[in-house]
Write an enzyme that holds these catalytic residues in place. Structure first.
Site, mmCIF file in Angstrom:
data_model
loop_
_atom_site.group_PDB
_atom_site.id
_atom_site.type_symbol
_atom_site.label_atom_id
_atom_site.label_comp_id
_atom_site.label_asym_id
_atom_site.label_seq_id
_atom_site.Cartn_x
_atom_site.Cartn_y
_atom_site.Cartn_z
ATOM 1 C CG ASP A 175 -4.649 -8.193 -4.963
ATOM 2 O OD1 ASP A 175 -4.841 -7.817 -3.790
ATOM 3 O OD2 ASP A 175 -5.568 -8.583 -5.707
ATOM 4 C CG ASP A 208 -0.510 0.654 -3.907
ATOM 5 O OD1 ASP A 208 -1.591 0.411 -4.477
ATOM 6 O OD2 ASP A 208 -0.418 1.356 -2.888
ATOM 7 C CE1 TYR A 230 -10.063 2.008 8.022
ATOM 8 C CE2 TYR A 230 -10.853 3.592 9.641
ATOM 9 C CZ TYR A 230 -9.826 3.051 8.901
ATOM 10 O OH TYR A 230 -8.560 3.559 9.032
ATOM 11 N N GLY A 286 0.850 -1.208 0.000
ATOM 12 C CA GLY A 286 0.000 0.000 0.000
ATOM 13 C C GLY A 286 0.876 1.246 0.000
ATOM 14 C CE LYS A 317 -7.676 0.082 9.740
ATOM 15 N NZ LYS A 317 -6.429 -0.409 9.134
ATOM 16 N N GLY A 344 -0.151 4.961 -1.233
ATOM 17 C CA GLY A 344 -1.244 5.661 -0.558
ATOM 18 C C GLY A 344 -0.761 6.851 0.256
ATOM 19 C CD GLN A 345 -3.438 10.931 4.190
ATOM 20 O OE1 GLN A 345 -4.342 10.166 4.520
ATOM 21 N NE2 GLN A 345 -3.245 12.097 4.789
ATOM 22 N NE ARG A 374 -3.353 4.272 -4.967
ATOM 23 C CZ ARG A 374 -3.574 5.504 -4.514
ATOM 24 N NH1 ARG A 374 -3.636 6.525 -5.318
ATOM 25 N NH2 ARG A 374 -3.742 5.709 -3.216
HETATM 26 P P1 NAD Z 1 -4.767 4.998 1.288
HETATM 27 O O1 NAD Z 1 -6.116 4.595 0.815
HETATM 28 O O2 NAD Z 1 -4.272 6.356 0.952
HETATM 29 O O3 NAD Z 1 -3.680 3.942 0.802
HETATM 30 C C1 NAD Z 1 -3.915 2.570 0.766
HETATM 31 C C2 NAD Z 1 -3.127 1.987 -0.394
HETATM 32 O O4 NAD Z 1 -3.373 0.588 -0.421
HETATM 33 C C3 NAD Z 1 -3.553 2.569 -1.761
HETATM 34 O O5 NAD Z 1 -2.433 3.038 -2.460
HETATM 35 C C4 NAD Z 1 -4.188 1.386 -2.463
HETATM 36 O O6 NAD Z 1 -3.964 1.349 -3.862
HETATM 37 C C5 NAD Z 1 -3.493 0.201 -1.780
HETATM 38 N N1 NAD Z 1 -4.267 -1.036 -1.890
HETATM 39 C C6 NAD Z 1 -5.615 -1.179 -1.845
HETATM 40 N N2 NAD Z 1 -5.945 -2.461 -2.017
HETATM 41 C C7 NAD Z 1 -4.794 -3.147 -2.181
HETATM 42 C C8 NAD Z 1 -4.487 -4.520 -2.404
HETATM 43 N N3 NAD Z 1 -5.460 -5.431 -2.503
HETATM 44 N N4 NAD Z 1 -3.186 -4.879 -2.501
HETATM 45 C C9 NAD Z 1 -2.190 -3.952 -2.397
HETATM 46 N N5 NAD Z 1 -2.435 -2.638 -2.208
HETATM 47 C C10 NAD Z 1 -3.716 -2.234 -2.105
HETATM 48 O O7 NAD Z 1 -4.763 4.783 2.876
HETATM 49 P P2 NAD Z 1 -3.838 5.494 3.954
HETATM 50 O O8 NAD Z 1 -4.542 6.710 4.426
HETATM 51 O O9 NAD Z 1 -2.443 5.599 3.470
HETATM 52 O O10 NAD Z 1 -3.949 4.434 5.140
HETATM 53 C C11 NAD Z 1 -2.989 3.411 5.342
HETATM 54 C C12 NAD Z 1 -3.381 2.623 6.572
HETATM 55 O O11 NAD Z 1 -3.469 3.503 7.700
HETATM 56 C C13 NAD Z 1 -4.758 1.945 6.478
HETATM 57 O O12 NAD Z 1 -4.728 0.736 7.181
HETATM 58 C C14 NAD Z 1 -5.667 2.903 7.206
HETATM 59 O O13 NAD Z 1 -6.793 2.250 7.733
HETATM 60 C C15 NAD Z 1 -4.748 3.397 8.296
HETATM 61 N N6 NAD Z 1 -5.183 4.691 8.840
HETATM 62 C C16 NAD Z 1 -5.134 5.816 8.074
HETATM 63 C C17 NAD Z 1 -5.569 7.031 8.606
HETATM 64 C C18 NAD Z 1 -5.527 8.295 7.799
HETATM 65 O O14 NAD Z 1 -6.000 9.342 8.289
HETATM 66 N N7 NAD Z 1 -4.964 8.301 6.599
HETATM 67 C C19 NAD Z 1 -6.027 7.078 9.933
HETATM 68 C C20 NAD Z 1 -6.117 5.885 10.648
HETATM 69 C C21 NAD Z 1 -5.651 4.700 10.118
HETATM 70 N N1 SER Z 2 -8.719 9.058 8.868
HETATM 71 C C1 SER Z 2 -9.379 7.795 8.964
HETATM 72 C C2 SER Z 2 -10.754 7.865 8.436
HETATM 73 O O1 SER Z 2 -11.352 8.920 8.511
HETATM 74 C C3 SER Z 2 -9.394 7.352 10.403
HETATM 75 O O2 SER Z 2 -9.068 6.019 10.417
HETATM 76 O O3 SER Z 2 -11.252 6.872 7.994
#
Ligand code: NAD
Ligand code: SER
Length: 317
Positions: free
Chosen positions: A54, A36, A144, A10, A148, A13-14, A38
């Site tokens: 994947d 990833d 979600y 992943g 978690k 992603g962000q 993507r």
């Molecule tokens: P995101 O959606 O920006 O990134 C997730 C990445 O995973 C994407 O690039 C997507 O293409 C990839 N992905 C999706 N399905 C996939 C698969 N089957 N195989 C491989 N890659 C795949 O999410 P994020 O914000 O970077 O979050 C990362 C983690 O942190 C997640 O577990 C999320 O729940 C957790 N989290 C994020 C936040 C937040 O505010 N961003 C807050 C709490 C927890």
């Molecule tokens: N930033 C995340 C959301 O809003 C918290 O896990 O889903």
């Protein structure tokens, strides 16, 4: 001693982009494999190895782990809160099966460590709203949050039963400028900066007084690496650690942005995400993380706002 080789799943992603770049600084570019579903994010290109992967394809994942001599996995692939409510079955499937695939492979290949983030979304309407403790009533209302919370207990199970060193943090809403957010309820706090700079106005999908726990990305990265580098015998939580930095409402962040862009205007049109936000705590007690591994945030609302605006301006937003 075997050299560490990390797989980030992943990575486009962000969080993935910034975490991969930070890990490459620490472990060396060639020792951190980004992956990833993507395409590779522009910011990662040329900085180290990338594989298309994947996480749901366990066999392919297993082959990569063996072929690349992986010793640690950071699993970031997931479907977040707002997107999850649009397709609950898919969110449950990816968030659970992806984690189980990684935990199984970690057990079979005796990986040194696994990182998997949880979220403040585990908490629900019956959890305390202010300074929500590490251990409390946890009754999530989103798919979600349910995924978690279940994931936290799978991590604990694999640790207790099979000795897998899996570590986890309950991230608050994360705010960043390098890569786009992936469909969370807290995403308004990123959109607001882009809209303020581009259009000097923002229509917020949450009510003005909706306080939520938030954190600037540099703090989230330092928390993640801090936990992963901590000695195993200091860690007392094997589900997921509460961490905290800032708590603010849309009205408060708008006022902070107005200090830099005086004619910025915010309006409010709450949608389905309001119910999700209302179910989460407003602030989090992170005293256990502070005690166990010395967690400490650096950014408050004003420092974060200043830094976000300066960096987005530099990017030519
Ligand atoms: P995101 O959606 O920006 O990134 C997730 C990445 O995973 C994407 O690039 C997507 O293409 C990839 N992905 C999706 N399905 C996939 C698969 N089957 N195989 C491989 N890659 C795949 O999410 P994020 O914000 O970077 O979050 C990362 C983690 O942190 C997640 O577990 C999320 O729940 C957790 N989290 C994020 C936040 C937040 O505010 N961003 C807050 C709490 C927890
Ligand atoms: N930033 C995340 C959301 O809003 C918290 O896990 O889903």
């Amino acid at each position: 001693m075997t050299k560490d080789k990390i797989l980030v799943i992943g990575a486009s992603g962000q969080i993935g982009v910034e975490l991969t770049l930070a890990l490459r600084k620490l472990y060396g570019n060639s020792n951190v494999v980004a992956s990833d579903l993507r395409e590779e994010n522009e910011l990662l290109k040329g900085s180290g190895p990338y594989v298309s992967l994947d996480v749901m394809n366990k066999e392919m994942l297993h082959v990569q782990v063996i072929r690349q001599n992986i010793t640690q996995i950071y699993l970031l692939a997931a479907i977040l809160s707002a997107t999850g409510e649009k397709n609950p079955g898919l969110a449950w499937h990816l968030n659970m099966q992806g984690l189980l695939n990684v935990l199984d492979i970690a057990r079979e290949e005796k990986l040194k460590k696994v990182y998997w983030p949880s979220s403040i979304a585990v908490f629900g309407p019956t959890s305390p709203k202010i300074n929500c403790p590490q251990q409390t009533i946890i009754e999530p209302i989103t798919v979600y949050g349910i995924s978690k919370y279940a994931g936290e207990f799978w991590c604990n199970y694999y640790h207790q039963r099979f000795g897998v060193d899996v570590r986890s943090i309950r991230y608050p809403g994360l705010i960043s400028y390098k890569s786009a957010p992936g469909g969370g309820t807290t995403d308004y706090a990123i959109e607001i900066f882009h809209e303020a700079l581009e259009n000097k106005q923002y229509k917020c999908f949450l009510k003005e007084d909706t306080y939520l726990p938030m954190m600037y990305m540099p703090d989230a990265i330092s928390a993640t690496i801090g936990l992963m580098e901590a000695p195993a015998d200091k860690l007392t939580v094997h589900t997921s650690y509460n961490i905290s930095a800032i708590s603010f409402s849309p009205k408060e962040i708008a006022a902070e942005i107005k200090k830099h862009i005086p004619d910025f205007k915010i309006t409010y049109a709450p949608d389905y995400r309001q119910k999700i936000a209302d179910s989460w705590p407003q602030s989090i007690d992170d005293s256990v993380a502070k005690k166990d591994w010395g967690w400490k945030p650096e950014y408050n609302l004003s420092l974060m706002t200043e830094d976000m605006l300066a960096n987005l301006n530099n990017k030519g937003q």
